[in-house]
Design a protein around this motif. Structure first.
Motif, PDB file in Angstrom:
ATOM      1  N   ALA A  38       0.975  -1.492   0.217  1.00  0.00           N
ATOM      2  CA  ALA A  38      -0.202  -0.070   0.333  1.00  0.00           C
ATOM      3  C   ALA A  38       1.092   1.002  -0.090  1.00  0.00           C
ATOM      4  CB  ALA A  38      -1.029  -0.315   0.981  1.00  0.00           C
ATOM      5  N   PHE A  39       2.179   1.411   0.538  1.00  0.00           N
ATOM      6  CA  PHE A  39       3.202   2.132   0.370  1.00  0.00           C
ATOM      7  C   PHE A  39       4.146   2.191   0.205  1.00  0.00           C
ATOM      8  CE2 PHE A  39       0.257   2.245   4.618  1.00  0.00           C
ATOM      9  CZ  PHE A  39      -1.063   3.582   4.085  1.00  0.00           C
ATOM     10  N   LEU A  40       5.080   3.627  -0.173  1.00  0.00           N
ATOM     11  CA  LEU A  40       6.111   3.883  -0.981  1.00  0.00           C
ATOM     12  C   LEU A  40       7.366   3.880  -0.631  1.00  0.00           C
ATOM     13  CD1 LEU A  40       5.459   5.494  -4.102  1.00  0.00           C
ATOM     14  CD2 LEU A  40       5.294   3.220  -3.466  1.00  0.00           C
ATOM     15  N   GLY A 106      -6.847  15.776  -9.217  1.00  0.00           N
ATOM     16  CA  GLY A 106      -6.404  15.310  -8.259  1.00  0.00           C
ATOM     17  C   GLY A 106      -5.494  13.821  -8.016  1.00  0.00           C
ATOM     18  N   HIS A 107      -4.767  14.234  -7.043  1.00  0.00           N
ATOM     19  CA  HIS A 107      -4.543  12.364  -6.860  1.00  0.00           C
ATOM     20  C   HIS A 107      -4.320  12.023  -5.357  1.00  0.00           C
ATOM     21  CE1 HIS A 107      -0.280  10.542  -7.668  1.00  0.00           C
ATOM     22  NE2 HIS A 107      -1.175   9.091  -7.288  1.00  0.00           N
ATOM     23  N   VAL A 108      -5.239  11.161  -5.061  1.00  0.00           N
ATOM     24  CA  VAL A 108      -5.449  10.089  -4.034  1.00  0.00           C
ATOM     25  C   VAL A 108      -3.850   9.228  -3.609  1.00  0.00           C
ATOM     26  CG1 VAL A 108      -6.983   8.860  -2.690  1.00  0.00           C
ATOM     27  CG2 VAL A 108      -7.679  10.193  -4.699  1.00  0.00           C
ATOM     28  N   VAL A 109      -3.417   9.884  -2.249  1.00  0.00           N
ATOM     29  CA  VAL A 109      -2.817   9.197  -1.600  1.00  0.00           C
ATOM     30  C   VAL A 109      -2.450   9.037  -0.472  1.00  0.00           C
ATOM     31  CG1 VAL A 109      -0.892  10.204  -3.368  1.00  0.00           C
ATOM     32  CG2 VAL A 109      -0.869  11.086  -1.168  1.00  0.00           C
ATOM     33  N   GLY A 110      -2.414   7.864   0.461  1.00  0.00           N
ATOM     34  CA  GLY A 110      -2.321   7.825   1.781  1.00  0.00           C
ATOM     35  C   GLY A 110      -3.745   7.098   2.569  1.00  0.00           C
ATOM     36  N   VAL A 111      -3.508   5.969   1.852  1.00  0.00           N
ATOM     37  CA  VAL A 111      -5.718   5.672   1.998  1.00  0.00           C
ATOM     38  C   VAL A 111      -5.327   4.643   3.582  1.00  0.00           C
ATOM     39  CG1 VAL A 111      -7.394   4.510   1.550  1.00  0.00           C
ATOM     40  CG2 VAL A 111      -6.150   5.985   0.196  1.00  0.00           C
ATOM     41  N   PHE A 112      -5.124   4.632   4.587  1.00  0.00           N
ATOM     42  CA  PHE A 112      -5.130   4.059   5.895  1.00  0.00           C
ATOM     43  C   PHE A 112      -6.480   4.417   6.995  1.00  0.00           C
ATOM     44  CE2 PHE A 112      -3.838   2.974   9.654  1.00  0.00           C
ATOM     45  CZ  PHE A 112      -3.854   1.274   9.648  1.00  0.00           C
ATOM     46  N   ILE A 113      -7.033   2.572   6.553  1.00  0.00           N
ATOM     47  CA  ILE A 113      -8.361   2.925   7.859  1.00  0.00           C
ATOM     48  C   ILE A 113      -7.558   1.396   8.482  1.00  0.00           C
ATOM     49  CG2 ILE A 113     -10.761   2.093   8.007  1.00  0.00           C
ATOM     50  CD1 ILE A 113     -10.143   4.879   6.476  1.00  0.00           C
ATOM     51  N   ARG A 114      -7.913   2.429  10.016  1.00  0.00           N
ATOM     52  CA  ARG A 114      -6.982   1.353  11.009  1.00  0.00           C
ATOM     53  C   ARG A 114      -8.518   0.016  11.105  1.00  0.00           C
ATOM     54  NH1 ARG A 114      -3.717   3.563  14.628  1.00  0.00           N
ATOM     55  NH2 ARG A 114      -3.950   5.110  14.841  1.00  0.00           N
ATOM     56  N   PRO A 115      -7.558  -1.867  10.752  1.00  0.00           N
ATOM     57  CA  PRO A 115      -8.309  -2.876  10.894  1.00  0.00           C
ATOM     58  C   PRO A 115      -9.586  -2.901  11.686  1.00  0.00           C
ATOM     59  CG  PRO A 115      -6.164  -3.013  10.415  1.00  0.00           C
ATOM     60  CD  PRO A 115      -5.998  -2.158  11.083  1.00  0.00           C
ATOM     61  N   VAL A 146      -3.016   1.751  -7.238  1.00  0.00           N
ATOM     62  CA  VAL A 146      -2.784   0.522  -5.950  1.00  0.00           C
ATOM     63  C   VAL A 146      -1.652  -0.426  -7.054  1.00  0.00           C
ATOM     64  CG1 VAL A 146      -4.873  -0.211  -7.536  1.00  0.00           C
ATOM     65  CG2 VAL A 146      -5.109  -0.550  -5.245  1.00  0.00           C
ATOM     66  N   HIS A 147      -0.920  -1.261  -5.742  1.00  0.00           N
ATOM     67  CA  HIS A 147      -0.551  -1.851  -6.226  1.00  0.00           C
ATOM     68  C   HIS A 147      -1.477  -3.294  -6.449  1.00  0.00           C
ATOM     69  CE1 HIS A 147       1.631  -6.137  -5.609  1.00  0.00           C
ATOM     70  NE2 HIS A 147       3.134  -5.258  -5.372  1.00  0.00           N
ATOM     71  N   LYS A 148      -0.940  -3.566  -7.917  1.00  0.00           N
ATOM     72  CA  LYS A 148      -2.232  -5.228  -8.595  1.00  0.00           C
ATOM     73  C   LYS A 148      -2.381  -6.125  -7.587  1.00  0.00           C
ATOM     74  CE  LYS A 148       1.420  -7.872 -10.585  1.00  0.00           C
ATOM     75  NZ  LYS A 148       2.543  -8.177 -12.354  1.00  0.00           N
ATOM     76  N   GLU A 149      -1.499  -6.282  -6.663  1.00  0.00           N
ATOM     77  CA  GLU A 149      -1.858  -7.364  -5.497  1.00  0.00           C
ATOM     78  C   GLU A 149      -2.438  -6.973  -4.193  1.00  0.00           C
ATOM     79  OE1 GLU A 149      -0.704 -10.935  -6.907  1.00  0.00           O
ATOM     80  OE2 GLU A 149       0.201  -9.848  -8.005  1.00  0.00           O
ATOM     81  N   ASN A 150      -2.492  -5.994  -4.615  1.00  0.00           N
ATOM     82  CA  ASN A 150      -3.955  -5.381  -3.702  1.00  0.00           C
ATOM     83  C   ASN A 150      -5.536  -5.415  -3.902  1.00  0.00           C
ATOM     84  OD1 ASN A 150      -4.489  -4.567  -1.316  1.00  0.00           O
ATOM     85  ND2 ASN A 150      -3.725  -2.558  -0.966  1.00  0.00           N
ATOM     86  N   ALA A 151      -5.936  -6.442  -3.728  1.00  0.00           N
ATOM     87  CA  ALA A 151      -7.217  -6.417  -4.423  1.00  0.00           C
ATOM     88  C   ALA A 151      -8.529  -6.151  -3.406  1.00  0.00           C
ATOM     89  CB  ALA A 151      -7.425  -8.666  -4.542  1.00  0.00           C
ATOM     90  N   ARG A 152      -8.122  -5.768  -2.664  1.00  0.00           N
ATOM     91  CA  ARG A 152      -8.701  -5.639  -1.115  1.00  0.00           C
ATOM     92  C   ARG A 152      -8.917  -3.793  -1.293  1.00  0.00           C
ATOM     93  NH1 ARG A 152      -6.964  -4.868   4.071  1.00  0.00           N
ATOM     94  NH2 ARG A 152      -5.966  -3.188   3.488  1.00  0.00           N
ATOM     95  N   ALA A 153      -7.758  -3.092  -1.805  1.00  0.00           N
ATOM     96  CA  ALA A 153      -7.993  -1.918  -2.035  1.00  0.00           C
ATOM     97  C   ALA A 153      -8.600  -1.765  -3.397  1.00  0.00           C
ATOM     98  CB  ALA A 153      -6.466  -1.581  -2.211  1.00  0.00           C
ATOM     99  N   GLN A 154      -8.186  -2.545  -4.696  1.00  0.00           N
ATOM    100  CA  GLN A 154      -8.726  -1.630  -5.834  1.00  0.00           C
ATOM    101  C   GLN A 154     -10.346  -2.450  -5.516  1.00  0.00           C
ATOM    102  OE1 GLN A 154      -7.455  -4.740  -8.959  1.00  0.00           O
ATOM    103  NE2 GLN A 154      -4.845  -4.636  -7.320  1.00  0.00           N
ATOM    104  N   ALA A 155     -11.080  -2.937  -4.519  1.00  0.00           N
ATOM    105  CA  ALA A 155     -12.056  -3.255  -4.899  1.00  0.00           C
ATOM    106  C   ALA A 155     -13.024  -1.758  -4.026  1.00  0.00           C
ATOM    107  CB  ALA A 155     -12.812  -4.720  -4.030  1.00  0.00           C
ATOM    108  N   ALA A 156     -12.322  -1.777  -2.765  1.00  0.00           N
ATOM    109  CA  ALA A 156     -12.741  -0.499  -2.817  1.00  0.00           C
ATOM    110  C   ALA A 156     -12.636   0.663  -3.386  1.00  0.00           C
ATOM    111  CB  ALA A 156     -11.717  -0.302  -0.933  1.00  0.00           C
ATOM    112  N   TYR A 157     -12.026   1.291  -3.607  1.00  0.00           N
ATOM    113  CA  TYR A 157     -11.929   1.946  -5.169  1.00  0.00           C
ATOM    114  C   TYR A 157     -12.993   1.672  -6.046  1.00  0.00           C
ATOM    115  CZ  TYR A 157      -7.362   2.570  -2.630  1.00  0.00           C
ATOM    116  OH  TYR A 157      -6.458   2.943  -1.288  1.00  0.00           O
ATOM    117  N   ARG A 158     -12.690   1.023  -6.392  1.00  0.00           N
ATOM    118  CA  ARG A 158     -13.582   0.675  -6.981  1.00  0.00           C
ATOM    119  C   ARG A 158     -15.059   1.060  -7.325  1.00  0.00           C
ATOM    120  NH1 ARG A 158     -11.874  -3.904 -11.855  1.00  0.00           N
ATOM    121  NH2 ARG A 158      -9.560  -3.237 -11.857  1.00  0.00           N
ATOM    122  N   ARG A 159     -15.283   0.659  -5.421  1.00  0.00           N
ATOM    123  CA  ARG A 159     -16.607   0.587  -5.377  1.00  0.00           C
ATOM    124  C   ARG A 159     -16.978   2.795  -5.206  1.00  0.00           C
ATOM    125  NH1 ARG A 159     -15.866  -2.592  -1.249  1.00  0.00           N
ATOM    126  NH2 ARG A 159     -15.313  -0.956   0.453  1.00  0.00           N
TER     127      ARG A 159
END
Length: 188
Positions: A38-40, A106-115, A146-159
């Motif tokens: 998720a982060f660089l 706009g460029h979205v960065v630093g996305v994080f939600i505590r578990p 979004v990292h190509k392996e980060n399926a959870r984040a990809q799904a959230a962004y597509r929603r």
């Protein structure tokens, strides 16, 4: 700007004097099990930064400057549950990866939600705040990587409405480190 989401979380911009909380939230994000996707930067790199870095970051993203604004989701007990930062990129410049920026966006960065706060609609509320801020600054669209392996984040962004642009950026020669660009048009 303060918005309330369900469950009484306040969505608001950070304040410049909250730099210690900004630092702590970032360090916590970098300890997340999928932080490497998720982060660089990594935890050690961020933890080594001087306080002046975090103070400047909080001032820059907490004052509503024309180029960056960080939003947080604040739980009813005052805990910071998550964050999103929106940057404004200007047409005619090169982005961080060397690609030309073709429009004000706009460029979205630093996305994080505590578990323990996930699944409560906070990511949507944070993105709404960030996108509203970008639209007020005449952004024509928004993007994120979004990292190509980060399926959870990809799904959230597509929603939220982001779609793949077709651009893939590699951060190293290792193809496994590739990031997908997702875009959202203003009228979407």
């Amino acid at each position: 700007m303060t918005l309330l989401t369900r469950n009484d979380y306040a969505i608001r911009a950070i304040r410049p004097d909250e730099w210690e909380r900004v630092k702590q939230l970032r360090l916590d994000a970098l300890r997340d099990p999928v932080a490497h996707l998720a982060f660089l930067e990594d935890y050690e790199e961020a933890a080594a930064r001087p306080d002046s870095f975090w103070q400047d970051r909080a001032v820059g993203s907490g004052t509503g400057s024309s180029t960056a604004h960080q939003f947080i989701a604040e739980a009813p007990n005052g805990a910071w549950a998550g964050t999103v930062t929106m940057l404004i990129e200007e047409a005619g410049v090169e982005d961080w990866a060397g690609y030309p920026v073709e429009r004000r966006q706009g460029h979205v960065v630093g996305v994080f939600i505590r578990p323990e706060h996930r699944g409560k609609g906070l990511i949507e509320a944070l993105f709404d705040a960030g996108l509203t801020w970008a639209w007020e600054r005449k952004a024509e669209g928004a993007r994120l990587f979004v990292h190509k392996e980060n399926a959870r984040a990809q799904a959230a962004y597509r929603r939220i409405g982001f779609e793949p642009s077709g651009r893939v950026v590699a951060f190293s020669k290792n193809e496994a480190e590739s990031e997908l660009e997702l875009v959202l048009e203003r009228d979407a």
